[in-house]
Design a protein around this motif. Structure first.
Motif, PDB file in Angstrom:
ATOM      1  N   ALA A 150     113.196  84.043  77.170  1.00 45.97           N
ATOM      2  CA  ALA A 150     114.294  83.784  78.104  1.00 45.97           C
ATOM      3  C   ALA A 150     114.958  82.449  77.798  1.00 45.97           C
ATOM      4  CB  ALA A 150     113.779  83.822  79.540  1.00 45.97           C
ATOM      5  N   ASP A 151     114.153  81.421  77.518  1.00 48.28           N
ATOM      6  CA  ASP A 151     114.720  80.120  77.152  1.00 48.28           C
ATOM      7  C   ASP A 151     115.517  80.218  75.850  1.00 48.28           C
ATOM      8  OD1 ASP A 151     113.618  78.863  79.368  1.00 48.28           O
ATOM      9  OD2 ASP A 151     111.823  78.189  78.296  1.00 48.28           O
ATOM     10  N   LYS A 152     114.975  80.928  74.896  1.00 52.04           N
ATOM     11  CA  LYS A 152     115.629  81.092  73.593  1.00 52.04           C
ATOM     12  C   LYS A 152     116.956  81.818  73.739  1.00 52.04           C
ATOM     13  CE  LYS A 152     114.573  82.975  68.975  1.00 52.04           C
ATOM     14  NZ  LYS A 152     113.537  83.733  68.206  1.00 52.04           N
ATOM     15  N   PHE A 153     116.957  82.921  74.472  1.00 53.07           N
ATOM     16  CA  PHE A 153     118.176  83.704  74.615  1.00 53.07           C
ATOM     17  C   PHE A 153     119.224  82.959  75.436  1.00 53.07           C
ATOM     18  CE2 PHE A 153     115.747  87.996  74.104  1.00 53.07           C
ATOM     19  CZ  PHE A 153     115.586  87.717  72.755  1.00 53.07           C
ATOM     20  N   ALA A 154     118.783  82.197  76.437  1.00 48.62           N
ATOM     21  CA  ALA A 154     119.732  81.383  77.202  1.00 48.62           C
ATOM     22  C   ALA A 154     120.418  80.372  76.291  1.00 48.62           C
ATOM     23  CB  ALA A 154     119.001  80.670  78.346  1.00 48.62           C
ATOM     24  N   ARG A 186     109.483  92.484  82.416  1.00 50.11           N
ATOM     25  CA  ARG A 186     108.969  91.129  82.212  1.00 50.11           C
ATOM     26  C   ARG A 186     110.034  90.139  81.745  1.00 50.11           C
ATOM     27  NH1 ARG A 186     103.814  92.133  78.449  1.00 50.11           N
ATOM     28  NH2 ARG A 186     103.322  89.976  79.032  1.00 50.11           N
ATOM     29  N   LEU A 187     110.884  90.551  80.804  1.00 54.40           N
ATOM     30  CA  LEU A 187     111.887  89.618  80.275  1.00 54.40           C
ATOM     31  C   LEU A 187     113.086  89.488  81.206  1.00 54.40           C
ATOM     32  CD1 LEU A 187     113.038  87.771  78.112  1.00 54.40           C
ATOM     33  CD2 LEU A 187     113.809  89.810  76.863  1.00 54.40           C
ATOM     34  N   VAL A 188     113.598  90.595  81.719  1.00 55.83           N
ATOM     35  CA  VAL A 188     114.771  90.528  82.587  1.00 55.83           C
ATOM     36  C   VAL A 188     114.543  89.613  83.790  1.00 55.83           C
ATOM     37  CG1 VAL A 188     116.162  91.894  84.217  1.00 55.83           C
ATOM     38  CG2 VAL A 188     115.876  92.667  81.847  1.00 55.83           C
ATOM     39  N   PRO A 189     113.408  89.704  84.512  1.00 62.59           N
ATOM     40  CA  PRO A 189     113.203  88.765  85.621  1.00 62.59           C
ATOM     41  C   PRO A 189     113.200  87.296  85.177  1.00 62.59           C
ATOM     42  CG  PRO A 189     111.703  90.618  85.825  1.00 62.59           C
ATOM     43  CD  PRO A 189     112.342  90.746  84.475  1.00 62.59           C
ATOM     44  N   ALA A 190     112.647  87.010  83.991  1.00 61.25           N
ATOM     45  CA  ALA A 190     112.646  85.629  83.497  1.00 61.25           C
ATOM     46  C   ALA A 190     114.069  85.155  83.201  1.00 61.25           C
ATOM     47  CB  ALA A 190     111.779  85.528  82.245  1.00 61.25           C
TER      48      ALA A 190
END
Length: 466
Positions: A392-396, A424-428
């Motif tokens: 999530a940090d990477k994609f942001a 798991r990823l979408v909520p993050a």
């Protein structure tokens, strides 16, 4: 240009977009896993599309295959296979989904614009404005042998045909004015007089004279997708597309360079530089810890690159039939056979094979890799691996610094390969404010935050929008 300053965030409010690519023919989908489902069972298409919609994905994207894949004239039986007609399958999915976009790969080399434009318009109406068209071209005789015209187009000529094809399709979609169909039972006629226009097109490729039979959908036109990495492909996307798929999504600097190049091309044709959504294809592997994610990646690669698949990939590089070799043994001692790609192969020869073979040999010797290990390490690379928080940090970072607008995800398992991403990823991502918490509209154009279709804008609109 590398952007690392945490205070230098060009797009602080940018939102990540996801699509899912149901490939149909590939070795990346692990067909040998007990949990793997059929590539043609309607239930599996439905499961993937509905899972993606639960995860608020923008689109479900279906590939097209006009002929069985072959290598040197032999049917290639190492991949999963199953490609129903894309528009037919997507029309069925329109009935069991409510919001997710439905994108068909449809070829401009072996279709005709009047027919394809009508079928895409039908999908757009049935789905209430959720249709997209991935405009692809084909330049190989391998596919052309299935069609009366045979042969194949030169690389440049295929885009020339595609551009005129798309021009005709847009003329057809624009032939019905907004509000052409009466919404009142007391109206004197079903359609307003003069609201439907004859399409007459005379060009180098197409001669069309017809009265189109379908009105516009809620989004005006199907959304135009394009995948092409050559200069001609990028220019075509800058002139015509709403969304571009790419192979530039693994490394941040590479993705940013690709995005910046497209923005220059957009400005050169008079479009705002935020007028094209960039969605690289990728695979996402998630673990509870970084160690678990890397172990999972290793297992997945071993399932994807079986011994036979490794020999097949290496055989394309060497230009030799290596099927009788030991995949767990050393690389071939022979020099690669350099042959011109004449368009007759279902899987392409690898350019500059001698240089690549030299690199493979050097690294295999240094690391004591077998042929299969070398293919896994140095063959086609794809994907992002990590924990939900780390990804999530990477994609942001990717999306807020303008390297991508999102990703088109290729699951390594059908039909359950999206579950980790959605659960798991979408909520993050949502916790970081970089992903929607609900659909804001009903059409694919709205999901992607796109402006109105290009042909609905004036020249001034194109230069001043945004």
């Amino acid at each position: 240009m590398t952007r690392t300053d945490p205070l230098d965030v060009p797009r602080p409010d940018a939102q990540l977009h996801f699509g899912v690519f149901f490939q149909g023919v590939n070795h990346w989908t692990i067909w040998s896993d007990p949990a793997s489902g059929s590539q043609i069972d309607p239930a599996n298409f439905r499961r993937v599309a509905q899972t993606a919609e639960r995860g608020l994905f923008d689109a479900f994207f279906l590939g097209e295959g006009l002929r069985l894949r072959e290598v040197d004239g032999q049917i290639h039986d190492l991949d999963v296979a199953g490609r129903p007609d894309a528009i037919t399958q997507l029309a069925a999915l329109a009935a069991v989904t409510d919001r997710i976009g439905l994108v068909s790969t449809s070829n401009t080399t072996f279709n005709e614009p009047a027919d394809l434009a009508r079928r895409l318009s039908g999908l757009d109406l049935l789905s209430e404005g959720r249709a997209g068209w991935n405009v692809v071209t084909t330049d190989n005789a391998w596919t052309g042998a299935n069609f009366r015209r045979g042969g194949y187009l030169d690389h440049a000529d295929r885009y020339w045909r595609a551009e005129e094809f798309l021009t005709v399709a847009r003329e057809i979609w624009d032939s019905w004015e907004n509000g052409a169909v009466s919404d009142s039972p007391g109206a004197p006629a079903w359609a307003a007089p003069g609201a439907v226009h004859q399409v007459r097109h005379r060009g180098p490729q197409f001669d069309v004279d017809l009265a189109p039979t379908l009105p516009r959908s809620a989004q005006g036109h199907p959304v135009i997708f394009q995948a092409g990495d050559s200069g001609e492909g990028r220019d075509f996307a800058a002139r015509n597309a709403d969304v571009i798929f790419s192979a530039h999504g693994n490394d941040f600097d590479d993705a940013l360079a690709f995005a910046d190049d497209l923005r220059r091309r957009l400005r050169a044709v008079g479009r705002p530089d935020d007028d094209l959504r960039i969605l690289p294809g990728t695979e996402i592997i998630i673990g509870a810890t970084e160690k678990e994610a890397l172990e999972k990646k290793r297992w997945i690669r071993l399932q994807q690159v079986t011994p036979a698949t490794a020999l097949g990939i290496a055989g394309l590089l060497w230009g030799l039939d290596l099927s009788d070799r030991d995949a767990d043994g050393p690389l071939p001692k022979e020099d690669p056979v350099v042959a011109e790609n004449d368009g007759s192969f279902g899987a392409r020869r690898i350019a500059d094979s001698r240089r690549v073979v030299a690199e493979w040999r050097e690294k295999a010797e240094a690391n004591r890799w077998s042929l299969r290990e070398t293919v896994i390490a140095l063959g086609p690379q794809r994907g992002h691996v990590g924990t939900p928080a780390g990804l999530a940090d990477k994609f942001a970072h990717f999306v807020r610094h303008g390297a991508v607008d999102g990703f088109n995800v290729t699951p390594y398992l059908i039909p359950d390969g999206l579950d980790d991403i959605v659960d798991r990823l979408v909520p993050a991502l949502q916790e970081r404010g970089v992903y929607r918490t609900d659909y804001a509209g009903t059409t694919l154009r709205e999901h992607l935050g796109l402006r109105e279709p290009l042909t609905h804008r004036s020249t001034t609109d194109r230069r001043q929008a945004g």
